[in-house]
Design an enzyme around this catalytic site. Sequence first.
Site, PDB file in Angstrom:
ATOM      1  N   LEU A  18      17.231  10.678 -26.019  1.00  0.00           N
ATOM      2  CA  LEU A  18      15.839  10.292 -26.263  1.00  0.00           C
ATOM      3  C   LEU A  18      14.974  10.649 -25.051  1.00  0.00           C
ATOM      4  O   LEU A  18      13.857  11.139 -25.191  1.00  0.00           O
ATOM      5  CB  LEU A  18      15.717   8.788 -26.577  1.00  0.00           C
ATOM      6  CG  LEU A  18      14.299   8.380 -27.000  1.00  0.00           C
ATOM      7  CD1 LEU A  18      13.887   9.070 -28.299  1.00  0.00           C
ATOM      8  CD2 LEU A  18      14.155   6.874 -27.151  1.00  0.00           C
ATOM      9  N   GLY A 419       9.334   6.292   5.726  1.00  0.00           N
ATOM     10  CA  GLY A 419      10.708   6.788   5.874  1.00  0.00           C
ATOM     11  C   GLY A 419      10.948   8.151   5.272  1.00  0.00           C
ATOM     12  O   GLY A 419      11.322   9.092   5.956  1.00  0.00           O
ATOM     13  N   GLU A 471      14.728  11.243   5.824  1.00  0.00           N
ATOM     14  CA  GLU A 471      15.670  10.902   4.735  1.00  0.00           C
ATOM     15  C   GLU A 471      16.080  12.087   3.862  1.00  0.00           C
ATOM     16  O   GLU A 471      16.414  11.912   2.682  1.00  0.00           O
ATOM     17  CB  GLU A 471      15.122   9.754   3.863  1.00  0.00           C
ATOM     18  CG  GLU A 471      14.807   8.499   4.667  1.00  0.00           C
ATOM     19  CD  GLU A 471      14.289   7.336   3.820  1.00  0.00           C
ATOM     20  OE1 GLU A 471      14.554   7.296   2.611  1.00  0.00           O
ATOM     21  OE2 GLU A 471      13.618   6.464   4.401  1.00  0.00           O
ATOM     22  N   ARG A 502      12.516   6.943 -17.977  1.00  0.00           N
ATOM     23  CA  ARG A 502      13.220   6.872 -16.695  1.00  0.00           C
ATOM     24  C   ARG A 502      14.439   5.965 -16.785  1.00  0.00           C
ATOM     25  O   ARG A 502      14.354   4.833 -17.263  1.00  0.00           O
ATOM     26  CB  ARG A 502      12.284   6.325 -15.610  1.00  0.00           C
ATOM     27  CG  ARG A 502      11.387   7.395 -15.038  1.00  0.00           C
ATOM     28  CD  ARG A 502      12.170   8.307 -14.111  1.00  0.00           C
ATOM     29  NE  ARG A 502      12.235   7.795 -12.763  1.00  0.00           N
ATOM     30  CZ  ARG A 502      11.294   7.976 -11.850  1.00  0.00           C
ATOM     31  NH1 ARG A 502      10.208   8.653 -12.116  1.00  0.00           N
ATOM     32  NH2 ARG A 502      11.440   7.481 -10.643  1.00  0.00           N
ATOM     33  N   GLU A 592      14.246  -9.451  -6.325  1.00  0.00           N
ATOM     34  CA  GLU A 592      14.842  -9.213  -7.634  1.00  0.00           C
ATOM     35  C   GLU A 592      16.018 -10.090  -8.009  1.00  0.00           C
ATOM     36  O   GLU A 592      16.296 -10.282  -9.172  1.00  0.00           O
ATOM     37  CB  GLU A 592      15.199  -7.737  -7.782  1.00  0.00           C
ATOM     38  CG  GLU A 592      13.954  -6.983  -8.121  1.00  0.00           C
ATOM     39  CD  GLU A 592      14.126  -5.497  -8.155  1.00  0.00           C
ATOM     40  OE1 GLU A 592      15.155  -5.034  -8.660  1.00  0.00           O
ATOM     41  OE2 GLU A 592      13.220  -4.815  -7.664  1.00  0.00           O
ATOM     42  N   GLU A 652       3.406  -2.508   0.691  1.00  0.00           N
ATOM     43  CA  GLU A 652       2.501  -1.881  -0.252  1.00  0.00           C
ATOM     44  C   GLU A 652       1.311  -2.809  -0.420  1.00  0.00           C
ATOM     45  O   GLU A 652       1.468  -4.011  -0.508  1.00  0.00           O
ATOM     46  CB  GLU A 652       3.225  -1.710  -1.591  1.00  0.00           C
ATOM     47  CG  GLU A 652       2.355  -1.236  -2.734  1.00  0.00           C
ATOM     48  CD  GLU A 652       1.734  -2.350  -3.547  1.00  0.00           C
ATOM     49  OE1 GLU A 652       2.219  -3.482  -3.462  1.00  0.00           O
ATOM     50  OE2 GLU A 652       0.751  -2.066  -4.242  1.00  0.00           O
ATOM     51  N   HIS A 683       1.559   6.971  -4.735  1.00  0.00           N
ATOM     52  CA  HIS A 683       1.941   7.380  -6.088  1.00  0.00           C
ATOM     53  C   HIS A 683       0.912   8.293  -6.726  1.00  0.00           C
ATOM     54  O   HIS A 683       1.145   8.866  -7.766  1.00  0.00           O
ATOM     55  CB  HIS A 683       2.195   6.160  -6.964  1.00  0.00           C
ATOM     56  CG  HIS A 683       3.447   5.457  -6.552  1.00  0.00           C
ATOM     57  ND1 HIS A 683       3.450   4.503  -5.569  1.00  0.00           N
ATOM     58  CD2 HIS A 683       4.730   5.620  -6.923  1.00  0.00           C
ATOM     59  CE1 HIS A 683       4.695   4.100  -5.378  1.00  0.00           C
ATOM     60  NE2 HIS A 683       5.487   4.758  -6.182  1.00  0.00           N
TER      61      HIS A 683
HETATM   62  N1  GLN Z   1      12.486   4.128   3.292  1.00  0.00           N
HETATM   63  C1  GLN Z   1      12.343   4.346   1.904  1.00  0.00           C
HETATM   64  C2  GLN Z   1      11.487   5.579   1.649  1.00  0.00           C
HETATM   65  O1  GLN Z   1      10.621   5.842   2.422  1.00  0.00           O
HETATM   66  C3  GLN Z   1      11.715   3.151   1.223  1.00  0.00           C
HETATM   67  C4  GLN Z   1      11.628   3.323  -0.269  1.00  0.00           C
HETATM   68  C5  GLN Z   1      11.172   2.092  -1.036  1.00  0.00           C
HETATM   69  O2  GLN Z   1      10.532   1.228  -0.527  1.00  0.00           O
HETATM   70  N2  GLN Z   1      11.500   1.974  -2.286  1.00  0.00           N
HETATM   71  O3  GLN Z   1      11.661   6.274   0.690  1.00  0.00           O
END
Ligand code: GLN
Length: 741
Positions: A18, A419, A471, A502, A592, A652, A683
């Site tokens: 799907l 990061g 990263e 997703r 969570e 955030e 985003h």
């Molecule tokens: N250090 C991670 C990054 O910069 C943090 C990601 C996240 O907060 N989900 O991708």
Amino acid sequence: MAQTHILGYPRIGAQRELKRAQEAYWKGEIDQRALLAVGAQVRSQNWQAQQAAGLTLTTMGDFAWYDQVLNHSLMFGAIPERFAAGAADNKLDQYFRVARGRAPSGEPVAASAMTKWFDTNYHYLVPEFTADQSFSLDAEWLLAEVREAQNLGHNVKPVIIGPLTYLWLGRGVDNALDLLPKLLPCYIELLEQLANAAAQWVQIDEPILGLDLPALWRNAYAPTYEALAKASGSKLLLATYFSPLRENLDLAFGLPVDGVHIDAVRAPEELVPAAALVRDDQVLSAGVINGRNVWRTDLARWQRALQPLAEKLGERLWLSASCSLLHSPVDLETETALADTDKHKLAYSRQKLDELNALQQAVKPGAEALPTIAQTQSRSEAEVRAELDNTWRAQKFAERVAVQRERWQLPQLPTTTIGSFPQTDVLRQVRKQYKSGEIPAQDYNDHLRAEIAEAIRRQEILGLDVLVHGEAERNDMVEYFGEQLDGFIHTGNGWVQSYGSRCVKPPIIAGDISRPQAMTVQWSEYAQSLSKKPVKGMLTGPVTILNWSFPREDIPRAVSCLQIAKALRQEVLDLEAAGIGIIQIDEPALREGLPLRVSGHNDYFAWAVGCFRYTCSEVKAETQIHTHMCYSNFNSIMDAIVALDADVITIESARSDLRLLQAFAGEEGGYPNEIGPGIYDIHSPNVPERTELVNRLRELLKVIPREKLWVNPDCGLKTRSWAEVGSALLNMVEAARTVRT
Ligand code: GLN
Ligand code: ZN
């Protein structure tokens, strides 16, 4: 004999067909007919799986092209004005525009907000209500699916979200309960239509009965369900899940419904009281197969617990999974990456259907006792909490901050990032080649070092103050650590829907966790060797690793969390010894694992926060610990965030309103250490203007003292392109300079 059923089944398809069809349709690669055909195929397979496993009823109506809550909004005509254009000719595209802002037809428009479904990692589309909201029923999609299933020979049980839960999930009005009188007629009409379609049973989900509900909402249950029961020609099964019912247990069984489902995995203690409460004209549905995890069920345990109930209730005992299987992977048969020894211990959705069948046989009078599974000897959660009783760093923040300022000599309003830097196509390609054995480890490492060097070079040019290595080596912030720690296993096809198309593939915690060797030190050390500026070490925190994995069921979550924390503490100390003086430990998933009931919060935070602090409790005062969190409601967990005792927190906030900041900046009870509220939304592909960022910083300075404020984006930059990142960060650095002078 006890009956069997489920509350819902995954709709992504065994091979995520799907997902592929949705994405192809959105890109214009296939037409709507082709998409509809894939949906019909998935539905018929799901129904067939239930029938083949011998379930008494086939649960349906849980299918969605994007999200089941959005299905209801569309069904009740609760679609905001801005999506109206073009809707008449293309209902499915209108639906996709609500979900994702655009569709093959119709104008792009701001999508509805998405948020987590209770304590799961599934995200639903938040209904948007207005004070003059009206509702009107159009159940054609659902009714067509009922006919479709009946034509295939199924004894259907359609599932719908109950009116009170549906209203509770929405936003936009002060008290959504005020809308109930307008919504209720739609539900009545819907139940009439389902009865006309010959549905013998209808499942109505009311998971909010597992929350600490305000009295007004509790009191609304009896009159609402009296009205529904009076109108319904089908029998009603009230389904609850994810949480104990407690004070709502009596309430649920007292309603004029024909059955109640309880989540006996989350609340095994409620099984016996429920069996005492169930009326002679009601069924009790016991959710005993865990719908939230991948482990095979200890059927012997449930055989012992359920046999007396089966004897008492006979056909009025229904056996089920705890919640919809939406939250489990689809079919273990399609699993390719696991060793047989591991596979034998697991059950995905399809195998859970077989477990129900086995349990049905096992609770028959006179059935042979199933072999018991040996219990793991483990420490208790309370013991873990006791061990974590004192995990504070030797020096208080006030002392640490003095040495850290002395050491780093950073400017006011220091600039940094969260990061990750862009994961380019080339990088993904090289990783794929490495994983499939096409290129040797040495080449992959060389490539990663080149990526790191490039990231450092760019940050130097941009003039950022605290750098990151970017990263490049990580595909995913949890999987990367899971792959290096002992105790995890990784599936090839253990996908679970997260939202829309997703899916995520959480690692499985399968044993005791330990760290055989350093995990990130070589990358951080290399990055630091390229710059005189500090480069942050970058780790995922213990709570996030735990909460984004499938946990063990044989020991408490707290025990695994402490094991992860111990492994991470070694990593932190190794980073420190390698000369990394600033270490960030991300905890975006802190919230969570939080129980849905407030009464459980303190115990959870005692070990979760304790585990975070444990990872850095041994570092020197001069080592600066950062943490990062995003996209969660921080206000109600401020005390826990403060108790993390990180020297700096980046959060955030660009997409949230100022309420969030007020929690952090509050005169008393605010965040006492340094803080970097994200000043732009990563985003969005839009590059933020410098003046916009200057204004944002000036706003922030009104609530956060200058010496505490850091300047950074919202979150990691891995999903962006270098072009976007370069321009955005340049503007950010210049904005910080402007505000400094
Ligand atoms: N250090 C991670 C990054 O910069 C943090 C990601 C996240 O907060 N989900 O991708
Ligand atoms: Zn983030």
